[in-house]
Design an enzyme around this catalytic site. Structure first.
Site, PDB file in Angstrom:
ATOM      1  N   ASP A 160       0.873  -1.179   0.000  1.00 48.05           N
ATOM      2  CA  ASP A 160       0.000   0.000   0.000  1.00 48.05           C
ATOM      3  C   ASP A 160       0.907   1.225   0.000  1.00 48.05           C
ATOM      4  O   ASP A 160       2.127   1.121   0.155  1.00 48.05           O
ATOM      5  CB  ASP A 160      -0.891  -0.007   1.257  1.00 48.05           C
ATOM      6  CG  ASP A 160      -1.953   1.106   1.247  1.00 48.05           C
ATOM      7  OD1 ASP A 160      -2.289   1.602   0.159  1.00 48.05           O
ATOM      8  OD2 ASP A 160      -2.439   1.449   2.332  1.00 48.05           O
ATOM      9  N   HIS A 161       0.289   2.372  -0.175  1.00 42.79           N
ATOM     10  CA  HIS A 161       0.953   3.612   0.211  1.00 42.79           C
ATOM     11  C   HIS A 161       0.540   3.865   1.647  1.00 42.79           C
ATOM     12  O   HIS A 161      -0.639   3.765   1.978  1.00 42.79           O
ATOM     13  CB  HIS A 161       0.481   4.777  -0.669  1.00 42.79           C
ATOM     14  CG  HIS A 161       0.960   4.665  -2.076  1.00 42.79           C
ATOM     15  ND1 HIS A 161       0.111   4.778  -3.151  1.00 42.79           N
ATOM     16  CD2 HIS A 161       2.195   4.453  -2.579  1.00 42.79           C
ATOM     17  CE1 HIS A 161       0.816   4.638  -4.270  1.00 42.79           C
ATOM     18  NE2 HIS A 161       2.076   4.440  -3.950  1.00 42.79           N
ATOM     19  N   ASP A 219      -5.496   3.229   1.016  1.00 41.87           N
ATOM     20  CA  ASP A 219      -6.492   2.558   0.171  1.00 41.87           C
ATOM     21  C   ASP A 219      -5.978   2.304  -1.237  1.00 41.87           C
ATOM     22  O   ASP A 219      -6.717   2.406  -2.211  1.00 41.87           O
ATOM     23  CB  ASP A 219      -7.795   3.366   0.129  1.00 41.87           C
ATOM     24  CG  ASP A 219      -8.235   3.744   1.521  1.00 41.87           C
ATOM     25  OD1 ASP A 219      -8.070   2.911   2.420  1.00 41.87           O
ATOM     26  OD2 ASP A 219      -8.715   4.874   1.721  1.00 41.87           O
ATOM     27  N   HIS A 220      -4.665   2.038  -1.322  1.00 38.12           N
ATOM     28  CA  HIS A 220      -4.069   1.696  -2.615  1.00 38.12           C
ATOM     29  C   HIS A 220      -3.471   0.287  -2.549  1.00 38.12           C
ATOM     30  O   HIS A 220      -2.316   0.107  -2.891  1.00 38.12           O
ATOM     31  CB  HIS A 220      -2.958   2.687  -2.980  1.00 38.12           C
ATOM     32  CG  HIS A 220      -3.413   4.102  -3.102  1.00 38.12           C
ATOM     33  ND1 HIS A 220      -2.551   5.171  -3.046  1.00 38.12           N
ATOM     34  CD2 HIS A 220      -4.650   4.631  -3.284  1.00 38.12           C
ATOM     35  CE1 HIS A 220      -3.244   6.298  -3.190  1.00 38.12           C
ATOM     36  NE2 HIS A 220      -4.504   6.001  -3.320  1.00 38.12           N
ATOM     37  N   PRO A 221      -4.213  -0.702  -2.113  1.00 37.50           N
ATOM     38  CA  PRO A 221      -3.600  -2.016  -1.960  1.00 37.50           C
ATOM     39  C   PRO A 221      -3.136  -2.578  -3.301  1.00 37.50           C
ATOM     40  O   PRO A 221      -3.759  -2.328  -4.333  1.00 37.50           O
ATOM     41  CB  PRO A 221      -4.701  -2.873  -1.343  1.00 37.50           C
ATOM     42  CG  PRO A 221      -5.958  -2.155  -1.588  1.00 37.50           C
ATOM     43  CD  PRO A 221      -5.636  -0.704  -1.741  1.00 37.50           C
TER      44      PRO A 221
END
Lengths: 197, 545, 481
Positions: B323-324, B478-480
């Site tokens: 993620d980020h 929320d960038h998985p």
């Protein structure tokens, strides 16, 4: 299992929410229908006491906000949600009313300073009333959004999210300068330790 | 549990977000038959907007989308483990937010549409850390442009602001004008630091585009653009439907079936909300669900032929979860009034930390001064600080004009131990296990976060900031990505450089699951570009293959 | 030559802007026109703009004048033709006489009859010198495009083009303008622009049983493919009598007059393609003429349609509850307004300070007695581009990428909007919206044509028409005397 609990400090509600325990965000723009409070706020209350209380509620609200007019529709809804339907606040509200009715007040600071001195348990109720008027929020529920009073303070500068009615690319224009306020708080702070967000 | 067997198409796609819908649109436009299966329902903008206005915290952007029981998604970020269960030392840093509805998670996103840098695809070769992708920036460049055109991306003139990802064409639309606040921030950073502030490329209209209006600055990109000026996957769904693709909503795919040779996928099975099962056959299958859901489905499809799950001979499905990671601070600026929150949410970026020789030891990041309307926070703070009456109103105006929020996306790193599995204890109403993720932040990312905290302190100093409120710990962006990682070697990766699974020749994966590194900037444009490249491959496959 | 020069001077303001480019293109691309013709070609170009030929004769994203636009009519779609000078597919093989006959009599070179979607009843008034200029322009300056015409397929009996002979006999005027455009007085030029070139009455005059314009209700307003082309007579309450000449000129030039009206639908196209290209002088002549058109009053119009309502604040009391995305509630008009309109037009209908988003009160679309244009605006949105400045409102129709509203939702929404910002609840039903969505109520002739045919209606038509013709002649004489 995981080292966080929702109620306590919710570290990752974090990102975009701040862990205000009771109240939360949002509301909106200006109650332009503001009419003189005393006008008819009590007229449609169901019982005589409710009528008297709701009238007191509007008078106290006028004092707490240092305003001459408030939106009676919102006032009625707030009274109903804050006091009418919430027995836990009724006793406190009675105490606040009796202090309010005991003498005339110069302004909000005068009233609140005195009230809190006489009864140190009143600040949560006073705050709840203010969160209702300014943010449109009571007990973690939206009562009004666009009509919350905070938006009347930023009219044509900051819009309620989802209701931006500015000029094309309005955001590039220079907004007004706001000087450092000189006022002082009149209640002890009750701000969450970390904003979380 | 009746089974019907009347559904069949050339291309069967699981998931209707940006990836699935853009493949559907491309293939349907050529005349191929396309079926897209979406677990969630079809929704209307107007109803979500109404929900949105009924939520207390407009920044909890899952709240306006209360999920259907058969297509659960994480309800909101402050209700952890209601669907996505996370464990491990940094469990809270992986409570991802996403949607399972027609059109996918771009119903709520900031519309930041970054291309990755060429180096992001070659992290191992250039810096000796992480992994390389099985493709290079140049392979993706034409598809980046195709994605930008499809979504409608605005951005700066590369001759004036080169964002580091070489372009053959200018952005489809002119850059969005910076807000007054962003402009002041840019002047400050450009003048007083070695860094720079650039215009963020965004899938947001700066003019009529695709018959959608120009951005009106509602400052509500998340949870929902109320007027459709920002790109949402649903727009591509609508175009795909117009081109002839068939989207079936409320279709929860729970099994991928392979043929006797196990070389090919022969069908997928889905449940409708009443748990009737349906079988869909096809020539080519694309798993285009969310990163977490795609891996979940592959694992869920385990059978005798594929005991660890479909496409999982490498045992990498569900591993390398990335993620980020976010670092964030809100403070009161001591400079002239800024009035953040006029215009869209995210428009300015410090991009100096997207790449550098230091990437051999710490992750890259990018920094936003978030242009988020602070009036509610200012009001809540002023009331709780104890102000009343006229003084309260002065305090609110001051707060609304001076509160500033900085945040960074910090680069993650693939680690096989960060792993998604099927929950043994929690199942949804259809009996499908919830996803569970073990997560420990890579040291690489932690060092990156430390670095951005230092930068924030430096910026706060420049802005004569006071009353800083740091977001505690680490939080997800929320960038998985990484759950079905890409690589050349079938032994340590799930898909090849064309997103084709190593194990099954007619099974493709189009999601951020294939990412082999995290890069910086939002992942959506890269997901869309990869999907369009898959579409290109599929066209060759069905017409010449 | 002399004529050419005078024409040039007459068009100077316009030419000053466009000559360079237009001449460069026209002379560079094809064989240079003889010098004497240049000015005439320029005049023809201007007249073609004033007659708004391009609007119908260009398909969306198509090449100018190459035709292919499907024009919805009550009889079915009429597809416009290629009028570029391509000799195979266009009108390259038309002599000036052929060209004149098509313009003024509605007859193609091959003898076939045009449908009056082509406003030849208006163009019948064209002066022969002006037609000459138009002809030169089309033949010498328009780029030939090889593009075959798509057939127009109307239902029986309208597919019999020869029927138009009878119709033309009845309704086609014969009185062409004697003086050419350059030599008309201000008043005459205004009339010529209104009636002949811009053919205002084609849309704004109501039609009789036979779908010919009702001369008695000239510019009195008419339904038009779902839209309603409003009353633009000098009636203060029913028309545009409250507008100043400058207001009208501003409207023609920009498509909008703040606090009054904004052009949508066909009028937006007319402004973009035609009116905004006219010289100020011509626009003033046109406006001045329109302003003196005899008033047609409708007693139910108590005040001008742009004078209804004012900003009204309301308190947006909310439930504070969110609804599961798969279980949406039916929204009432107020909620539909809040969730589809208020983000731009404001909770109070104010629009934006610069009015790039217009206010909904003081808005002629919403104050109109006919809700058609409100419904059509919701269905199709607004798209108007003038001088590079674009005005856009998204559609909420069945192709919308923003929100697709049902007939019932649009009816509720329109009723709410007219109730709050207009002259009162329009009381629309879903079926009304459905009708408008499908192109509006069908005229008598179309609705009853099958019955008429059964009754040997065509014969009856003939009888009726003869009577009508006599009546009309008598009527005219009466009016003249």
């Amino acid at each position: 299992m995981v080292g966080y609990s929702r109620e306590k400090d919710r570290p990752f509600s974090a990102f975009f929410s701040f862990p205000w325990r009771r109240r939360h965000i949002l509301a909106t723009g200006l109650s332009a229908v503001a009419i003189s409070v005393t006008a008819d706020i009590s007229s449609d209350a169901s019982s005589p006491t409710a009528g008297a209380d709701s009238l007191d509620f509007m008078k106290i609200s006028l004092c707490l906000t240092d305003r001459k007019t408030l939106d009676p529709v919102l006032g009625k809804a707030l009274f109903c949600r804050l006091i009418g339907k919430t027995p836990k606040r009724q006793a406190k509200f009675g105490q606040l009313s009796s202090i309010f009715n005991s003498q005339p007040w110069e302004n909000a600071n005068h009233f609140v300073t005195t009230a809190v001195k006489q009864n140190p348990d009143l600040p949560p109720l006073i705050r709840d009333i203010l969160h209702g008027w300014y943010r449109g929020i009571v007990d973690e529920k939206v009562v009004v959004y666009r009509s919350a009073m905070m938006f009347s303070l930023t009219r044509n500068i900051l819009y309620p999210k989802t209701y931006a009615n500015g000029d094309l690319f309005y955001w590039t224009s220079r907004p007004p300068e706001v000087p450092l306020p000189k006022g002082q708080p009149v209640m002890k702070p009750d701000v969450p330790e970390s904003l979380g967000k | 549990m009746a089974s019907s067997n009347d559904l069949s198409a050339d291309i069967v796609i699981v998931g209707s977000g940006v990836a699935g819908s853009s493949i559907a649109k491309e293939l349907a436009s050529t005349g191929a038959s396309v079926i897209v299966l979406e677990a969630g329902p079809r929704v209307d903008r107007q109803h979500i907007l109404d929900n949105c206005r009924n939520t207390v915290n407009k920044n909890k952007y899952d709240e306006p989308y209360p999920p259907s029981p058969w297509s659960m998604h994480p309800p909101d970020q402050s209700t952890p483990n209601a669907y996505l269960h996370t464990t491990g030392p940094d469990a809270q840093a992986y409570q991802q937010s996403y949607l399972r509805i027609l059109g996918g998670t771009t119903w709520h996103w900031s519309a930041c549409a970054w291309r990755y840098l060429p180096s992001d695809f070659e992290l191992q070769s250039r810096y000796g850390v992480g992994r390389d992708w099985a493709l290079k920036y140049d392979d993706l460049e034409p598809f980046y442009y195709q994605a930008e055109s499809m979504m409608g991306v605005c951005g700066p003139d590369p001759k004036i602001e080169d964002l580091g990802s070489p372009r053959r064409q200018p952005y489809p639309m002119d850059a969005l004008p910076l807000s007054y606040a962003s402009e002041q921030f840019k002047k400050l950073i450009d003048t007083h630091t070695p860094y720079r502030v650039v215009h963020e490329p965004q899938a947001r209209n700066t003019r009529r585009y695709d018959n959608r209006p120009t951005c009106e600055g509602n400052n509500n990109c998340m949870p929902l653009c109320p007027i459709g000026a920002m790109y949402n996957g649903i727009h591509t769904v609508m175009h795909a439907e117009a081109a002839g693709a068939r989207f079936i909503d409320n279709a929860v795919v729970y099994k991928i079936e392979t043929d006797a040779s196990n070389k090919k996928v022969s069908a997928v099975h889905y449940y409708d909300p009443d748990k009737n099962s349906h079988r869909v056959t096809g020539r080519i299958f694309v798993i285009a669900a969310h990163c977490i859901e795609s891996a979940k489905l592959l694992l869920l499809s385990a059978d005798d032929k594929n005991p660890a799950g479909v496409a999982n001979s490498s045992d990498q499905v569900g591993r390398n979860m990335m993620d980020h990671t976010g670092v964030q601070v809100t403070f009161m600026s001591g400079l002239d009034s800024l009035w953040c929150g006029r215009g869209p949410l995210e428009t300015n970026v410090i991009d100096n930390f997207r790449d550098g020789s230091w990437r051999n030891e710490r992750g890259a990041y990018l920094v936003h001064m978030v242009d988020d309307n602070q009036i509610d926070l200012a009001t809540a703070l002023a009331i709780d600080k104890g102000y009343v009456g006229k003084d309260l109103e002065d305090e609110i105006r001051y707060g609304a004009s001076h509160l500033v929020r900085l945040f960074s996306h910090n680069e993650g790193m693939p680690d096989p131990n960060n792993r998604l599995t099927l929950s043994k204890t929690h199942k949804d109403v259809l009996g499908i296990p919830h996803p569970e993720v073990y997560y420990k932040l890579p040291e690489y990312t932690v060092r990156s976060c430390d670095n951005s905290r230092q930068l924030f302190k430096e910026i706060m100093g420049l802005m004569k900031g006071s009353d800083p409120r740091w977001t505690p710990g680490y939080f997800p962006q929320d960038h998985p990505a990484g759950s079905t990682i890409m690589g050349h070697d079938p032994k340590d990766s799930v898909v090849d450089g064309h997103n084709r699974t190593h194990d099954h020749e007619n099974l493709f994966i189009a999601s951020s699951g294939v990412f082999a590194s995290m890069g910086t900037g939002n992942i959506t444009l890269t997901v869309a570009a990869l999907a369009l490249r898959v579409a290109d491959t599929l066209k060759k496959e069905i017409y010449h293959g | 030559m002399a004529k050419g020069f005078s024409c040039f001077s007459r068009l100077r303001p316009f030419l000053a802007m466009t000559t360079g480019l237009a001449l460069a293109i026209s002379t560079a691309s094809w064989a240079a026109a003889p010098n004497g013709d240049d000015a005439l070609v320029q005049k023809g170009e201007y007249l073609a703009k004033a007659a708004d030929c391009v609007a119908c004769h260009t398909a969306p994203n198509g090449k100018p004048f190459a035709g292919g636009l499907a024009i919805t009519s009550p009889m079915g779609n009429i597809v416009s033709t290629n009028i570029t000078p391509d000799s195979e597919t266009g009108i390259g093989h038309y002599s000036e006489a052929d060209f004149t006959r098509a313009l003024q009599r509605g007859i193609r070179k091959d003898g076939g009859h045009l449908y009056p979607a082509m406003p030849y009843t208006a163009y019948a008034g064209l002066n022969s010198a002006d037609i000459h200029a138009l002809y030169l322009y089309f033949m010498k300056s328009v780029a030939p495009v090889s593009q075959k015409n798509q057939p127009t397929k109307l239902s029986f009996p309208f597919n019999i083009r020869a029927l138009m002979m009878g119709w033309n006999l009845l309704f086609l005027p014969h009185d062409a303008q004697k003086t050419d455009f350059d030599h008309l007085s201000s008043f005459e030029r205004g009339r010529y622009l209104a009636d002949t070139l811009e053919h205002c009455s084609t849309c704004h005059s109501p039609r009789n049983l036979f779908m010919a314009e009702k001369k008695s209700a000239y510019l009195g307003g008419s339904p038009l493919g779902g839209w309603y082309a409003p009353n633009v007579t000098s009636s203060v309450n029913s028309g545009i009598g409250s507008w100043s000449e400058d207001d009208l000129v501003t409207y023609f030039k920009t498509g909008e007059v703040a606090g009054k009206a904004r052009a949508g639908g066909g009028m937006a196209e007319a402004v973009s393609n035609s009116l905004s290209h006219l010289t100020d002088r011509d626009l003033h002549d046109l406006a001045s003429y329109i302003k003196q058109v005899p008033a047609i009053n409708d007693a139910q119009d108590q005040r001008p349609r742009d004078q209804y309502s004012a900003p009204v604040e309301n308190t947006d009391l909310r439930t504070g509850e969110t609804i599961r995305v798969d279980r949406p509630v039916v929204m009432d008009g107020a909620a539909l307004y809040d969730n589809n309109c208020a983000s731009c037009h404001g909770g109070n209908g104010n629009g934006s300070p610069d009015q790039h988003i217009p206010s909904l009160y003081n808005n002629s679309v919403i104050g109109s007695a006919q809700a058609n244009n409100l419904v059509m605006t919701i269905l199709t949105g607004v798209q108007r581009k003038i001088d590079g400045h674009e005005v856009f409102m998204p559609s909420f129709g069945d192709q919308s990428l923003v929100q697709r509203l049902s007939d019932k939702e649009i009816a509720s929404l329109a009723n709410y909007v007219t109730g709050r910002f207009g002259r009162g609840d329009a009381h629309l039903q879903a079926s009304d919206v459905q009708t408008i969505r499908q192109g509006g109520a069908k005229p008598f002739l179309i609705r009853y044509i099958s019955m008429l045919v059964l009754m040997g209606g065509l014969g009856i038509l003939l009888v009726l028409s003869l009577i009508y013709r006599c009546f009309k002649k008598t009527g005219r004489k009466g009016a003249a005397s």
